[in-house]
Every structure is written in structure tokens, then in C-alpha cells.
Design a protein around this motif. Structure first.
Motif, mmCIF file in Angstrom:
data_model
loop_
_atom_site.group_PDB
_atom_site.id
_atom_site.type_symbol
_atom_site.label_atom_id
_atom_site.label_comp_id
_atom_site.label_asym_id
_atom_site.label_seq_id
_atom_site.Cartn_x
_atom_site.Cartn_y
_atom_site.Cartn_z
ATOM 1 N N PHE A 270 0.834 -1.209 0.000
ATOM 2 C CA PHE A 270 0.000 0.000 0.000
ATOM 3 C C PHE A 270 0.866 1.255 0.000
ATOM 4 O O PHE A 270 1.933 1.284 0.616
ATOM 5 C CB PHE A 270 -0.915 0.027 1.231
ATOM 6 N N VAL A 271 0.383 2.255 -0.696
ATOM 7 C CA VAL A 271 0.994 3.588 -0.658
ATOM 8 C C VAL A 271 -0.109 4.556 -0.236
ATOM 9 O O VAL A 271 -1.136 4.665 -0.923
ATOM 10 C CB VAL A 271 1.539 4.004 -2.040
ATOM 11 N N SER A 272 0.090 5.221 0.901
ATOM 12 C CA SER A 272 -0.948 6.122 1.412
ATOM 13 C C SER A 272 -0.450 7.550 1.392
ATOM 14 O O SER A 272 0.707 7.823 1.721
ATOM 15 C CB SER A 272 -1.309 5.751 2.854
ATOM 16 N N LEU A 273 -1.352 8.431 1.019
ATOM 17 C CA LEU A 273 -1.027 9.856 1.045
ATOM 18 C C LEU A 273 -1.960 10.560 2.013
ATOM 19 O O LEU A 273 -3.182 10.549 1.840
ATOM 20 C CB LEU A 273 -1.195 10.475 -0.352
ATOM 21 N N ALA A 274 -1.373 11.160 3.066
ATOM 22 C CA ALA A 274 -2.142 12.047 3.947
ATOM 23 C C ALA A 274 -1.833 13.470 3.494
ATOM 24 O O ALA A 274 -0.755 13.994 3.759
ATOM 25 C CB ALA A 274 -1.734 11.835 5.400
ATOM 26 N N TYR A 275 -2.755 14.036 2.748
ATOM 27 C CA TYR A 275 -2.560 15.381 2.209
ATOM 28 C C TYR A 275 -2.965 16.369 3.296
ATOM 29 O O TYR A 275 -4.097 16.334 3.772
ATOM 30 C CB TYR A 275 -3.448 15.557 0.965
ATOM 31 N N MET A 276 -2.029 17.213 3.706
ATOM 32 C CA MET A 276 -2.352 18.243 4.695
ATOM 33 C C MET A 276 -2.371 19.587 3.984
ATOM 34 O O MET A 276 -1.464 19.899 3.211
ATOM 35 C CB MET A 276 -1.294 18.255 5.807
ATOM 36 N N CYS A 277 -3.416 20.359 4.215
ATOM 37 C CA CYS A 277 -3.529 21.685 3.607
ATOM 38 C C CYS A 277 -2.406 22.594 4.103
ATOM 39 O O CYS A 277 -1.714 22.277 5.064
ATOM 40 C CB CYS A 277 -4.881 22.291 3.964
ATOM 41 N N TRP A 278 -2.260 23.760 3.447
ATOM 42 C CA TRP A 278 -1.226 24.706 3.901
ATOM 43 C C TRP A 278 -1.439 25.063 5.378
ATOM 44 O O TRP A 278 -0.480 25.358 6.094
ATOM 45 C CB TRP A 278 -1.203 25.973 3.035
ATOM 46 N N ALA A 279 -2.709 25.044 5.820
ATOM 47 C CA ALA A 279 -3.018 25.354 7.232
ATOM 48 C C ALA A 279 -2.690 24.117 8.067
ATOM 49 O O ALA A 279 -3.571 23.439 8.590
ATOM 50 C CB ALA A 279 -4.482 25.760 7.377
ATOM 51 N N ASP A 280 -1.395 23.861 8.148
ATOM 52 C CA ASP A 280 -0.862 22.645 8.759
ATOM 53 C C ASP A 280 -0.819 22.843 10.266
ATOM 54 O O ASP A 280 0.195 23.236 10.825
ATOM 55 C CB ASP A 280 0.547 22.422 8.171
ATOM 56 N N ARG A 281 -1.962 22.576 10.893
ATOM 57 C CA ARG A 281 -2.100 22.898 12.309
ATOM 58 C C ARG A 281 -1.752 21.700 13.163
ATOM 59 O O ARG A 281 -2.517 20.769 13.285
ATOM 60 C CB ARG A 281 -3.526 23.383 12.578
ATOM 61 N N ARG A 282 -0.567 21.736 13.720
ATOM 62 C CA ARG A 282 -0.176 20.670 14.651
ATOM 63 C C ARG A 282 0.766 21.253 15.679
ATOM 64 O O ARG A 282 1.600 22.109 15.406
ATOM 65 C CB ARG A 282 0.371 19.455 13.917
ATOM 66 N N ARG A 283 0.546 20.801 16.907
ATOM 67 C CA ARG A 283 1.342 21.276 18.038
ATOM 68 C C ARG A 283 1.606 20.100 18.973
ATOM 69 O O ARG A 283 0.828 19.147 19.025
ATOM 70 C CB ARG A 283 0.575 22.357 18.808
ATOM 71 N N THR A 284 2.689 20.211 19.719
ATOM 72 C CA THR A 284 3.044 19.157 20.670
ATOM 73 C C THR A 284 3.144 19.756 22.074
ATOM 74 O O THR A 284 3.713 20.828 22.248
ATOM 75 C CB THR A 284 4.396 18.524 20.287
#
Lengths: 295, 192
Positions: A270-284
Motif C-alpha cells: 500500500f501507498v498512502s497519502l495524507a494530504y495536509m492543507c497549507w493550514a498545517d495545524r499541529r502542536r506538541t
């Protein structure tokens, strides 16, 4: 060593994590968008779109309002010390999610798939979503991504071989799958996107690997040389497609490509693509008994 | 920058071409999937007056209520192609002059725009905070209880709402042009 979870303090720390994720874009993403803007031709629609995007990022940070109204699916990757209750952590995160919705950091985004009824507070079946792991540190780490629906809808999964793409079960085949998926997405996923790619696994783990890539800093280097060179090649070639910001045409279709792999069954590829928009909202968030840090 | 005051008319809209940047003032209405199927299936009369000569904005906002008044907090466009089966017939039924959204729409809508004298306007996807700042007042909300916040029809007064014409009333679509060009490059990259 025992780790004591103070419910109220932890819930409030998670609320701040959600606020940051929704309203305050990570510096590495702002840097990538700024570089893309500078690279586009003067007077082009692409440059104008990227300027609006940068203005919006500043306005959202100033007013503590969501960067995008589609505050997305709340995906949590949580790592806990030995002995901490997953249920207690989930309970506090769900409470924080309700509070964040009431404070308009999040849009009510959780809809019953049969009745169509919106729960109104972002909670429901598998909503929000949690992945748990355990470690030896006396701290809880939460990686939170807010994954918008537009970009999720253009994400996808191919299996190799693929006759229409003349794609075999090798890295060249992986390359072809990603190029085709990004071509098909056009501007629909709010280009320029960040491409999380998962190679191998089963259908579910393949996509988890893809989504986990979205937490990497955009300017990091993949420690695996094969994956690192494929990331570089794909980034260059995706930007030759000319889809551009919002699909208006331009030099920037992808801001980054990040690839991870998992072992697979001999029978599956399998080849999976998680496309994230420019509004790449992630925080740790790293939460310990004496301090809370956000990245 | 071309100024458009709502409600507008066919002559004004027919003068617009792909690539034109517009700034909109006046009252428009949001509508997504639930609203479009409602409009097509039940043809409600309560919204006729509002929509005639106006625009429908594909948007599910983040809203806030203070002292009994709604306020738009974040309100960028949503993906428009989901309304492809409905858009043309709904525009015809209600005399709507533009759909505003993101990602563009298909052949059925492009044909309807030509027939009706309407356009598709593209706002910057994700630019939710600054688009919400151009919403000066929320006049009303229709079907809030039944559809929920994102899907309800919000009647909003906008000032200097910015968008780009990407599908005009003369059969032109920027989305078709970009897709055709990128398909050629895709085929070269894939050796097909």
C-alpha cells in the motif's frame, strides 16, 4: 516513580494546546509559506494568494481565532508514563475539547454518520481520536493535529502494482502513486500541501504512518537515505505540476514531502497519502508535574 | 479590483471574466450540503427574497454569540464540488448570481453559469480569520437547529469581501485550464 495526574491542571494545559494548534501556526510552516511566497512571480495569482495566507496567519495569531474555520478532526498521538490511566487522560482531553469548542477555538465538527445530527461539542463515536503509546519518561506528550476535511477528502491510498500508472512494487511505483494523487487533488486540498506518505503496512497502519509524518518539522532530514532522496525528488517534481496555491497555477504545489515506512505482508503493497492543507495545524505538548512545554 | 454591490444583476455579472479580482459589499447567504439539498428538494419560499440577485457562499463558519448577537469568528470557503449536482438548478430556482467557494466546480455548473449569467468566485481557502473580518453583521440564521452550525444558512452583511473569478458566464474555467496543463506534466513525469 509515580506520576500523579492533576485532572484540572492537565485539562487546562490541553485546552491551551488546542488553542495554539487552531490559532497559532508553527514557525516552520510560516517559514515554508514565506519562502514559497518569495519564490512566486511578482503580480501572479499565486503570490497574491500566499500573501493573503500569511496575512491570515498573523490575524489569527493576533486575535486568537482559528486560522481556518474547518478546525478539522482532532487527532491525538499520546505517550504516557507507566501507570497513568488512559481513560483519565481521554476524559480530560474530551473535557478540554468541549471547552475549546465553547470558546470558538474549534467549530462543532462531529456529525452522526446515520442521523446527520451534529453533537455540537466535537465529541462522538471515535471523536476525538486517540493513539496511545507508553514510555519511561515522567511526562505526558500529546501531539495534536487538526486535520481539515478538504485535505482529508483528497488524501488516498493506492495498492501496487497499478496497471493504469504502469507502477510496479518498488520505489518507482511509490513515486508514481504520489504524483498521481497530488495531480488528482488539484487545488481541492487547499494547496500548497504537505504530503505525508506511508509505504507498506496494512490499509490502516499505512495511513497511520502517513499521518504521523505530518508531525515532522518541514525542514528536517529523513534519517533513511532512500526515503530522504525520494522526498527531495517528489518535492521538486510535484512543484513542476504547476497546480499552485489554491489551484490557480504557480510554482508551489507542495511545501514538503515526508515519507515513512512499515513492514508489509508479501501479498500487499500500500501507498498512502495524507494530504495536509497549507493550514498545517499541529502542536506538541510535553506535560510534567512541574512544567508544561509547547512546541 | 472590481466592486460588486449586492443585490446585483445579469449585466454586471456577464461583464466579469476569469482572473478578475472582486470586492463584494452587501448581503449574502451561506449554504453547504444540507442547504443545497433542502433548496433543491423542498424549494422553500422563505429565502427567495434574500437570494434574488445575491450570492451563495459555501462556508461553514466558526461563530460566537455575545449579548444575544451572533458574530463570525472564522469563515473561509469550503470545497465547492460537493454542490455540483445542485448548484445550477438552485441558482436557476432562486436567481442567484454567484457561488463563492474553493476548488472550483464542474461542467454542469459551468454550463449553468453560461445559461443564467452567473459566475463562480474563488475565495482563499483557509483564510478564515481575515474573511470573517469582512463579515460586518450577522442578520439572521436559517435552520440552525436542524442543520447545525456549519450547515445552517447564515445571512451575512459583508464589506470588501475579496474573491477571484475562476469560472465566468462565457464558458471559461481557470480550473479546467490548470488541470489540462498539469495533466500533460503528470504524464511526462510518469512516462505515460
Amino acid at each position: 516513580m509515580t506520576f500523579r495526574l492533576n485532572h484540572d491542571r492537565f485539562r487546562d494545559a490541553v485546552l491551551e494546546l488546542i488553542r495554539l494548534a487552531s490559532t497559532d501556526m508553527s514557525p516552520d510552516v510560516v517559514k515554508a509559506i514565506t519562502m514559497a511566497r518569495d519564490n512566486e512571480d511578482a503580480g501572479s495569482a499565486a503570490k497574491s494568494v500566499l500573501n493573503v495566507i500569511l496575512q491570515n496567519i498573523t490575524a489569527a495569531q493576533d486575535g486568537s481565532t482559528p486560522i481556518c474555520q474547518d478546525t478539522g478532526t482532532n487527532i491525538h498521538y499520546i505517550t504516557i508514563p507507566v501507570g497513568v490511566s488512559m481513560r483519565a487522560v481521554e476524559k480530560a482531553v474530551i473535557e478540554a475539547t468541549r471547552l475549546a469548542t465553547a470558546k470558538a477555538y474549534l467549530r462543532p465538527n462531529s456529525v452522526d454518520s446515520v442521523t446527520g445530527k451534529n453533537s455540537g461539542d466535537n465529541t462522538g463515536i471515535m471523536s476525538p481520536y486517540f493513539h496511545f503509546e507508553e514510555w519511561d519518561k515522567p511526562a505526558i506528550e500529546i501531539k495534536l493535529a487538526l486535520k481539515g476535511g478538504g485535505s482529508e477528502n483528497v488524501s488516498g491510498q493506492y495498492k501496487l502494482p497499478d496497471a493504469t500508472l504502469e507502477a510496479g512494487r518498488n520505489m518507482e511505483g511509490v513515486y508514481k502513486c504520489v504524483v498521481d494523487m497530488v495531480f488528482k487533488a488539484q487545488g481541492q486540498g487547499c494547496a500548497p500541501g504537505i504530503m505525508g506518505v506511508g509505504i507498506g503496512g496494512d490499509r490502516a497502519t499505512s495511513m497511520i504512518v502517513a499521518k504521523k509524518q505530518l508531525f515532522r518539522k518541514l525542514d528536517d532530514l529523513n534519517p533513511d537515505p532512500d526515503l530522504a532522496s525520494m522526498e527531495e525528488r517528489l518535492l521538486q517534481d510535484l512543484n513542476k505540476l504547476g497546480i499552485g496555491p489554491m489551484g490557480f497555477g504557480g510554482k508551489t504545489t507542495a511545501l514538503a514531502v515526508k515519507i515513512g515506512k512499515a513492514h508489509r505482508l508479501p501479498a500487499s503493497f500500500f501507498v498512502s497519502l495524507a494530504y495536509m492543507c497549507w493550514a498545517d495545524r499541529r502542536r506538541t505538548m510535553t506535560y510534567s508535574e512541574d512544567e508544561v512545554r509547547y512546541d | 479590483m472590481i466592486k460588486i454591490n449586492l443585490p446585483t444583476d445579469e449585466a454586471k455579472i456577464r461583464s466579469l471574466k476569469v482572473g478578475d479580482e472582486v470586492s463584494i459589499d452587501g448581503i449574502m447567504v451561506t449554504g453547504r450540503d444540507a442547504a443545497h439539498s433542502w433548496m433543491l428538494d423542498e424549494k422553500p419560499d422563505e429565502i427567495r427574497e434574500l437570494l434574488k440577485g445575491s450570492m451563495i457562499y459555501h462556508c461553514g463558519p466558526v461563530v460566537d454569540k455575545k449579548d444575544g448577537e451572533w458574530r463570525f469568528v472564522a469563515a473561509g470557503p469550503t470545497t465547492s464540488i460537493r454542490e455540483e449536482p445542485y448548484q445550477g438548478p438552485v441558482m436557476k430556482e432562486y436567481g442567484i448570481r454567484a457561488a463563492i467557494g474553493k476548488g472550483g466546480m464542474g461542467a454542469k455548473t459551468l454550463a449553468a453559469l453560461k445559461e443564467l449569467g452567473a459566475v463562480y468566485l474563488h475565495a482563499v481557502g483557509g483564510a478564515a480569520t481575515i474573511l470573517a473580518q469582512s463579515v460586518k453583521k450577522v442578520h439572521d440564521v436559517i435552520r440552525l437547529e436542524e442543520f447545525g452550525v456549519p450547515e445552517a444558512m447564515w445571512v451575512i452583511e459583508v464589506e470588501d469581501f475579496r474573491a477571484v473569478v475562476t469560472m465566468d458566464s462565457h464558458g471559461n474555467s481557470l480550473h479546467d485550464t490548470v488541470k489540462a496543463k498539469s495533466e500533460k506534466i503528470r504524464n511526462e513525469l510518469l512516462g505515460l
